[in-house]
Design an enzyme around this catalytic site. Structure first.
Site, PDB file in Angstrom:
ATOM      1  N   ASP A 118      20.657  15.533  74.954  1.00  0.00           N
ATOM      2  CA  ASP A 118      21.930  14.870  73.786  1.00  0.00           C
ATOM      3  C   ASP A 118      22.977  15.740  73.209  1.00  0.00           C
ATOM      4  O   ASP A 118      22.463  16.853  73.626  1.00  0.00           O
ATOM      5  CB  ASP A 118      21.317  13.733  73.061  1.00  0.00           C
ATOM      6  CG  ASP A 118      20.379  14.388  71.915  1.00  0.00           C
ATOM      7  OD1 ASP A 118      19.817  15.401  72.352  1.00  0.00           O
ATOM      8  OD2 ASP A 118      20.344  13.981  70.882  1.00  0.00           O
TER       9      ASP A 118
ATOM     10  N   ASP B  47      11.148  12.949  88.104  1.00  0.00           N
ATOM     11  CA  ASP B  47      12.548  13.680  88.264  1.00  0.00           C
ATOM     12  C   ASP B  47      13.824  12.686  88.312  1.00  0.00           C
ATOM     13  O   ASP B  47      14.400  12.687  89.422  1.00  0.00           O
ATOM     14  CB  ASP B  47      12.586  14.634  89.432  1.00  0.00           C
ATOM     15  CG  ASP B  47      13.934  15.322  89.570  1.00  0.00           C
ATOM     16  OD1 ASP B  47      14.601  15.676  88.623  1.00  0.00           O
ATOM     17  OD2 ASP B  47      14.110  16.083  90.623  1.00  0.00           O
TER      18      ASP B  47
ATOM     19  N   HIS C 296      17.119  14.788  82.430  1.00  0.00           N
ATOM     20  CA  HIS C 296      17.893  14.121  81.403  1.00  0.00           C
ATOM     21  C   HIS C 296      18.741  14.873  80.541  1.00  0.00           C
ATOM     22  O   HIS C 296      18.272  15.480  79.502  1.00  0.00           O
ATOM     23  CB  HIS C 296      16.951  13.216  80.578  1.00  0.00           C
ATOM     24  CG  HIS C 296      17.663  11.857  79.831  1.00  0.00           C
ATOM     25  ND1 HIS C 296      17.863  10.738  80.128  1.00  0.00           N
ATOM     26  CD2 HIS C 296      18.063  12.209  78.548  1.00  0.00           C
ATOM     27  CE1 HIS C 296      18.554  10.041  79.240  1.00  0.00           C
ATOM     28  NE2 HIS C 296      18.747  10.868  78.189  1.00  0.00           N
TER      29      HIS C 296
ATOM     30  N   GLU D 242      13.388  15.227  80.112  1.00  0.00           N
ATOM     31  CA  GLU D 242      14.829  15.875  79.465  1.00  0.00           C
ATOM     32  C   GLU D 242      14.516  17.207  79.395  1.00  0.00           C
ATOM     33  O   GLU D 242      13.370  17.848  79.691  1.00  0.00           O
ATOM     34  CB  GLU D 242      14.560  15.186  78.063  1.00  0.00           C
ATOM     35  CG  GLU D 242      15.984  15.292  77.195  1.00  0.00           C
ATOM     36  CD  GLU D 242      16.245  14.592  76.186  1.00  0.00           C
ATOM     37  OE1 GLU D 242      15.521  13.526  75.979  1.00  0.00           O
ATOM     38  OE2 GLU D 242      17.278  14.763  75.327  1.00  0.00           O
TER      39      GLU D 242
HETATM   40  O1  G3I Z   1       2.532  12.380  65.162  1.00  0.00           O
HETATM   41  C1  G3I Z   1       1.858  11.441  66.216  1.00  0.00           C
HETATM   42  C2  G3I Z   1       0.424  11.684  66.378  1.00  0.00           C
HETATM   43  O2  G3I Z   1       0.051  11.455  65.012  1.00  0.00           O
HETATM   44  C3  G3I Z   1      -0.129  10.894  67.311  1.00  0.00           C
HETATM   45  O3  G3I Z   1      -1.522  11.305  67.555  1.00  0.00           O
HETATM   46  C4  G3I Z   1       0.633  10.962  68.574  1.00  0.00           C
HETATM   47  C5  G3I Z   1       0.060  10.217  69.718  1.00  0.00           C
HETATM   48  O4  G3I Z   1       0.912  10.078  70.979  1.00  0.00           O
HETATM   49  O5  G3I Z   1       1.923  10.823  68.221  1.00  0.00           O
HETATM   50  C6  G3I Z   1       2.759  11.613  67.615  1.00  0.00           C
HETATM   51  O6  G3I Z   1       4.243  11.464  67.669  1.00  0.00           O
HETATM   52  C7  G3I Z   1       4.973  11.777  68.561  1.00  0.00           C
HETATM   53  C8  G3I Z   1       5.805  12.876  68.261  1.00  0.00           C
HETATM   54  O7  G3I Z   1       6.607  13.057  69.076  1.00  0.00           O
HETATM   55  C9  G3I Z   1       4.845  14.001  67.885  1.00  0.00           C
HETATM   56  O8  G3I Z   1       4.386  14.702  68.964  1.00  0.00           O
HETATM   57  C10 G3I Z   1       5.565  10.338  68.838  1.00  0.00           C
HETATM   58  O9  G3I Z   1       4.556   9.544  69.561  1.00  0.00           O
HETATM   59  C11 G3I Z   1       6.499  10.700  69.915  1.00  0.00           C
HETATM   60  O10 G3I Z   1       7.303   9.502  70.275  1.00  0.00           O
HETATM   61  C12 G3I Z   1       7.446  12.010  69.501  1.00  0.00           C
HETATM   62  O11 G3I Z   1       8.273  12.333  70.470  1.00  0.00           O
HETATM   63  C13 G3I Z   1       9.327  12.982  70.150  1.00  0.00           C
HETATM   64  C14 G3I Z   1      10.875  12.156  70.658  1.00  0.00           C
HETATM   65  O12 G3I Z   1      11.862  12.993  70.313  1.00  0.00           O
HETATM   66  C15 G3I Z   1      10.924  10.809  69.997  1.00  0.00           C
HETATM   67  O13 G3I Z   1      10.980  10.815  68.780  1.00  0.00           O
HETATM   68  C16 G3I Z   1       9.453  14.310  70.859  1.00  0.00           C
HETATM   69  O14 G3I Z   1       8.303  15.100  70.217  1.00  0.00           O
HETATM   70  C17 G3I Z   1      10.592  15.047  70.602  1.00  0.00           C
HETATM   71  O15 G3I Z   1      10.777  16.250  71.427  1.00  0.00           O
HETATM   72  C18 G3I Z   1      12.023  14.340  70.946  1.00  0.00           C
HETATM   73  O16 G3I Z   1      12.886  15.016  70.690  1.00  0.00           O
HETATM   74  C19 G3I Z   1      14.302  14.364  71.189  1.00  0.00           C
HETATM   75  C20 G3I Z   1      15.158  14.226  69.989  1.00  0.00           C
HETATM   76  O17 G3I Z   1      14.317  13.116  69.183  1.00  0.00           O
HETATM   77  C21 G3I Z   1      16.569  13.925  70.519  1.00  0.00           C
HETATM   78  N1  G3I Z   1      17.224  14.972  71.287  1.00  0.00           N
HETATM   79  C22 G3I Z   1      16.100  15.017  72.429  1.00  0.00           C
HETATM   80  C23 G3I Z   1      14.743  15.366  72.177  1.00  0.00           C
HETATM   81  C24 G3I Z   1      13.900  15.832  73.319  1.00  0.00           C
HETATM   82  O18 G3I Z   1      13.554  14.519  74.012  1.00  0.00           O
HETATM   83  O1  9MR Z   2      19.445  10.299  75.951  1.00  0.00           O
HETATM   84  C1  9MR Z   2      18.597  10.114  74.858  1.00  0.00           C
HETATM   85  C2  9MR Z   2      17.752  11.139  74.770  1.00  0.00           C
HETATM   86  O2  9MR Z   2      18.493  12.434  74.480  1.00  0.00           O
HETATM   87  C3  9MR Z   2      16.680  11.074  73.666  1.00  0.00           C
HETATM   88  O3  9MR Z   2      15.515  12.037  73.793  1.00  0.00           O
HETATM   89  C4  9MR Z   2      15.923   9.902  73.830  1.00  0.00           C
HETATM   90  C5  9MR Z   2      15.126   9.394  72.621  1.00  0.00           C
HETATM   91  O4  9MR Z   2      14.826   8.265  72.474  1.00  0.00           O
HETATM   92  O5  9MR Z   2      16.827   8.689  73.875  1.00  0.00           O
HETATM   93  C6  9MR Z   2      17.667   8.851  75.031  1.00  0.00           C
HETATM   94  O6  9MR Z   2      18.912   7.679  75.033  1.00  0.00           O
HETATM   95  C7  9MR Z   2      18.409   6.785  75.619  1.00  0.00           C
HETATM   96  C8  9MR Z   2      17.962   5.504  74.438  1.00  0.00           C
HETATM   97  O7  9MR Z   2      16.873   5.925  73.644  1.00  0.00           O
HETATM   98  C9  9MR Z   2      17.471   4.225  75.012  1.00  0.00           C
HETATM   99  N1  9MR Z   2      18.788   3.783  75.992  1.00  0.00           N
HETATM  100  C10 9MR Z   2      19.092   4.726  76.935  1.00  0.00           C
HETATM  101  C11 9MR Z   2      19.402   5.914  76.384  1.00  0.00           C
HETATM  102  C12 9MR Z   2      19.653   6.959  77.736  1.00  0.00           C
HETATM  103  O8  9MR Z   2      20.184   6.473  78.695  1.00  0.00           O
END
Ligand code: G3I
Ligand code: 9MR
Length: 582
Positions: A202, A553, A511, A562
Site C-alpha cells: 500500500d 503467489d 501484493h 505482500e
Molecule cells: O498480537 C497478537 C498475539 O497476541 C496473538 O497471539 C497472535 C495470534 O495470531 O496475533 C497477534 O496479532 C497479530 C499481529 O499482526 C501481530 O503479529 C494479528 O493477528 C495480525 O492480524 C497482525 O498482522 C499485521 C497486519 O498488518 C494486520 O494488522 C501484520 O503483523 C503487519 O505486518 C501488517 O502490516 C500491514 C499494514 O497494516 C499496512 N501496510 C501493509 C502491511 C504489511 O502487510
Molecule cells: O492492500 C491492502 C494491504 O496493503 C494491507 O496489508 C491489507 C491489510 O488489511 O489490506 C489490503 O487491502 C485489502 C483490504 O484489507 C480488503 N479489501 C481488499 C484490499 C486489497 O485488495
C-alpha cells in the site's frame, strides 16, 4: 556531541506502573519424529537454497523421503560427480504435512562452482552456486527496494531502468485527521510531510513500522560499516560523501522527522482513509491525512532518532544534534502520555499497527538514549523495566535494546551489567538453536512463528543469531542463521525462494501495488514476501492446508504475499552480516 545532563531516572516512576508485561517466548511444538516407512517419492522436489552458499557455509539440502540412503553432488559444468554423502534418517515437520524428509549435508564441499544434487528416486535438484559473492546481487537489490518504493520523488530511468515512474504522493499538504489534532482538523491547516518509503504493497507511511525498519538499516551500517561504506546502490545520492545505505535511511528519517508535533508527540501514521486502488503512486490522488498521536509512535521515533543521531554524526553534526533533541522531546512526551494507545478511528481503514504493550518500546527508547547521551538515568530506567527478550518484530522491540547495548555500551556499563545482558542474548540464541535442531527442515520456525510476515519473523531470528555469533564468539550460531537464509531462498516446503527475482522459482504476483499496475511483466526485484501464514487473514483460497505451505503467489493473498519495509530490512541486515562473517 554534547552529553546531556537531564536526570531521567527521576521521571521513570511516571510510567513504570502503566506498562504491562512484554510478550514472552512462544511454547514449542512437539518434537519431530522419525518415520520408519520409506517410500519412493516422485512428486516432491529437493528443497535447497536456490542461490547457493559461501565456501565456508554449512550446506544442507532437504530431500523427499525416498528409499535411497545416499546422495551425490554433480558439477553442472561437466556432469561429473564431485561429492557423495549419506542422507540423514527421515524426519517430519508437522507444519509441513505428514511427509517426512531427509537431510543431505555437504558442508565439506568448498570448491567454488555450479552444482546440482542427485538422489535416486527424485528429480535432480536445480543448480546452485558455491562462491564468495553468492548473495551480492541480492543484497544490493534488497536495499534498492527501498529506493524503488520512495514517496515524493520521481524514480528516474538512470536509477531504475524499466521501473522508472513519475513522482507519487508529494505529501506537501497533508490534512489533520481529528484523531491527530481536533483543532487543526477543523481549521483547514495542512502539514508538509514529504519523503519516506511506502510501507508495503500500500502507499501508507506508518511511524511504528518505519521505526524498526529504519533502525535495522542503521544497525546494519553501525554493526558492519566497512561493508556498506563500499557499496554503491545507484541511487540519486550515490555521489555524495555518505554511504548509500545511510542516504536511503535518511530519505525516511527526513519524513519521520516531520511527524513530530509541536508538543513532542508523534503522529501515528500518514495514509488515505481507504486503501488505494490497484494503481501507480501518481494515480492515487486521494486525500492523505496524519492520523492519531500515540505513545508507541513517539517511543519508536525516540529510539530511531537516538540511533540516527549517533550514526549520522560523522557525516552531519547539525543533523545529528537536531535528531537527538527530537528524540528527547518524543521521550518526554511519552513519559507524560505513557499509555496513549492508538485506536483506529471508525472512518479509517488503513493499517493499524496497534500495540497495547509498551514496556518494550519504553525500554528500547531508554537504551538508545542512554547510548547516545551517556546519561546514566536512562539505563537505570531500562534496568527497572526488567525486560524479557524475544526475536524482534514491529510489535515487540525488546531485543533491539539488548542488541544496541551489547554493540555500543560495553564501555558505559559495569562488567556485571554487561555480562548479564550477554547471558540474556545467549539464552535467546540457544532457544533458536534448539528449535533448529528439532526441525526436519532445519529452521527455527515453530507454529506461533507462522504468522503474517513469517519470513521476517525468521530473518529477525537470524539477526539475533548472527549477533550472537559475534558477541558470544561462537560460530554454531552462524550455521543456524545460514539455515534461515536457506529457508528464505528455497529450503522450505513451498518450493519458492521468497524474494522476487532471485532463485529459480520466486513470487511473480506479490501484493505490491506498483508491481501490480506498472505494466511490466516481472515484479520489482529484491522484495521479500510475507511468507506462509496459517491464519489466512484475507479472502484468498489456498492450495494447501498445512501451515508452512499456506502461501499463495497471488495478488489476493495479502496476508502471505505482500511485501513490507520491515521485512526487507532484516533481509538486508542478515545478508550483510553473513557476508561480513564468511
Ligand atoms: O498480537 C497478537 C498475539 O497476541 C496473538 O497471539 C497472535 C495470534 O495470531 O496475533 C497477534 O496479532 C497479530 C499481529 O499482526 C501481530 O503479529 C494479528 O493477528 C495480525 O492480524 C497482525 O498482522 C499485521 C497486519 O498488518 C494486520 O494488522 C501484520 O503483523 C503487519 O505486518 C501488517 O502490516 C500491514 C499494514 O497494516 C499496512 N501496510 C501493509 C502491511 C504489511 O502487510
Ligand atoms: O492492500 C491492502 C494491504 O496493503 C494491507 O496489508 C491489507 C491489510 O488489511 O489490506 C489490503 O487491502 C485489502 C483490504 O484489507 C480488503 N479489501 C481488499 C484490499 C486489497 O485488495
Amino acid at each position: 556531541m554534547n552529553k546531556l545532563s537531564i536526570n531521567y531516572a527521576l521521571l521513570s516512576t511516571l510510567f513504570l506502573g502503566a506498562c504491562s508485561g512484554s510478550s514472552g517466548n512462544a511454547p514449542s511444538e512437539p518434537p519431530a519424529t522419525n518415520t520408519p516407512a520409506e517410500i519412493t517419492n516422485t512428486q516432491q522436489k529437493i528443497a535447497l537454497n536456490q542461490l547457493g552458499y559461501f565456501e565456508t557455509s554449512s550446506k544442507i539440502a532437504i530431500i523427499p523421503n525416498v528409499a535411497s540412503t545416499s546422495f551425490t553432488i554433480v558439477d553442472a559444468s561437466n556432469n561429473e560427480e564431485v561429492y557423495s554423502g549419506t542422507l540423514s534418517n527421515a524426519k517430519n515437520w508437522p507444519n509441513a504435512g505428514s511427509d517426512s524428509v531427509k537431510q543431505a549435508d555437504f558442508s565439506s564441499l568448498v570448491a567454488p562452482g555450479s552444482y546440482f544434487i542427485r538422489v535416486l528416486g527424485v528429480d535432480d535438484s536445480a543448480t546452485f552456486k558455491i562462491d564468495s559473492h553468492v548473495y551480492n546481487d541480492l543484497h544490493i537489490a534488497a536495499q534498492r527496494y527501498f529506493y524503488l518504493n520512495r514517496a515524493s520523488i520521481e524514480i528516474e530511468q538512470q536509477f531504475a531502468g524499466d521501473f522508472a515512474r513519475p513522482l507519487g504522493h508529494a505529501d506537501t499538504n497533508v490534512m489533520y485527521h481529528p484523531s491527530a489534532d481536533e483543532q487543526l482538523s477543523t481549521q483547514d491547516e495542512t502539514l508538509a510531510s514529504p519523503k519516506g518509503w511506502y510501507d508495503a504493497g500500500d502507499y501508507g507511511k506508518y511511524v511504528v513500522n518505519s521505526g524498526i525498519s529504519t533502525y535495522s538499516l542503521l544497525a546494519a551500517f553501525e554493526h558492519t560499516p566497512n561493508l556498506y561504506a563500499q557499496q554503491q546502490l545507484n541511487i540519486p545520492e550515490s555521489n555524495n560523501n555518505i554511504p548509500d545505505i545511510l542516504d536511503e535511511a535518511l530519505w525516511n528519517l527526513e519524513w519521520l522527522f516531520t511527524m513530530q508535533g509541536e508538543d513532542g508527540g508523534v503522529y501515528h501514521k500518514l495514509t488515505t482513509l481507504e486503501w488505494p486502488g490497484e494503481e501507480m503512486p501518481h494515480e492515487d490522488t486521494r486525500t492523505r491525512f496524519v492520523i492519531g498521536k500515540s505513545t508507541s509512535a513517539s517511543l519508536n521515533f525516540a529510539a530511531t532518532f537516538a540511533v540516527a543521531s549517533r550514526v549520522i554524526a560523522p557525516f552531519d553534526q547539525n543533523k545529528s544534534e537536531q535528531y537527538l533533541l527530537a528524540a528527547i522531546d518524543a521521550w518526554k512526551w511519552a513519559l507524560e502520555h505513557p499509555s496513549q494507545i492508538y485506536v483506529q478511528p471508525n472512518d479509517v481503514l488503513s493499517g493499524e499497527y496497534g500495540d497495547n504493550i509498551l514496556k518494550d518500546e519504553f525500554a528500547w527508547a531508554a537504551a538508545e538514549l542512554f547510548i547516545s547521551t551517556g546519561v546514566e538515568g536512562f539505563f537505570t530506567t531500562y534496568k527497572e523495566l526488567d525486560l524479557e527478550y524475544s526475536a524482534p518484530s514491529w510489535i515487540n522491540v525488546s531485543y533491539l535494546s539488548l542488541s544496541s547495548l551489547l554493540y555500543k555500551a560495553e564501555n558505559l556499563l559495569s562488567p556485571q551489567d554487561y555480562t548479564a545482558l550477554k547471558d540474556k542474548q545467549k539464552a535467546l540464541a540457544d532457544t533458536f538453536v534448539q528449535q533448529y535442531q528439532n526441525n526436519a527442515y532445519l529452521v527455527p520456525i515453530e507454529t506461533p512463528n507462522l504468522i503474517w510476515g513469517s519470513n521476517s519473523a525468521a530473518l529477525n531470528k537470524a539477526m539475533v543469531l548472527l549477533q550472537a555469533a559475534t558477541v558470544q564468539n561462537d560460530s554454531q550460531y552462524l550455521n543456524v542463521a545460514q539455515g534461515i537464509v536457506d529457508y528464505i531462498l528455497g529450503r522450505n516446503p513451498t518450493e519458492y525462494s521468497f524474494v522476487t527475482g532471485f532463485g529459480h522459482k520466486y513470487p511473480v504476483n506479490p501484493h505490491h501495488r506498483i508491481s501490480q499496475s506498472d505494466g511490466i511483466n516481472t515484479a520489482v526485484p529484491g522484495m521479500l514476501v510475507g511468507g506462509p501464514h496459517a491464519g489466512r487473514q484475507d479472502d484468498c483460497s489456498y492450495e494447501y492446508s498445512e501451515p508452512a505451505r499456506t502461501y499463495s503467489d497471488s495478488w489476493c493473498s495479502y496476508s502471505t504475499n505482500e511485501v513490507a519495509i520491515n521485512w526487507n530490512a532484516p533481509l538486508v541486515y542478515v545478508l550483510g552480516m553473513l557476508t561480513e562473517r564468511k
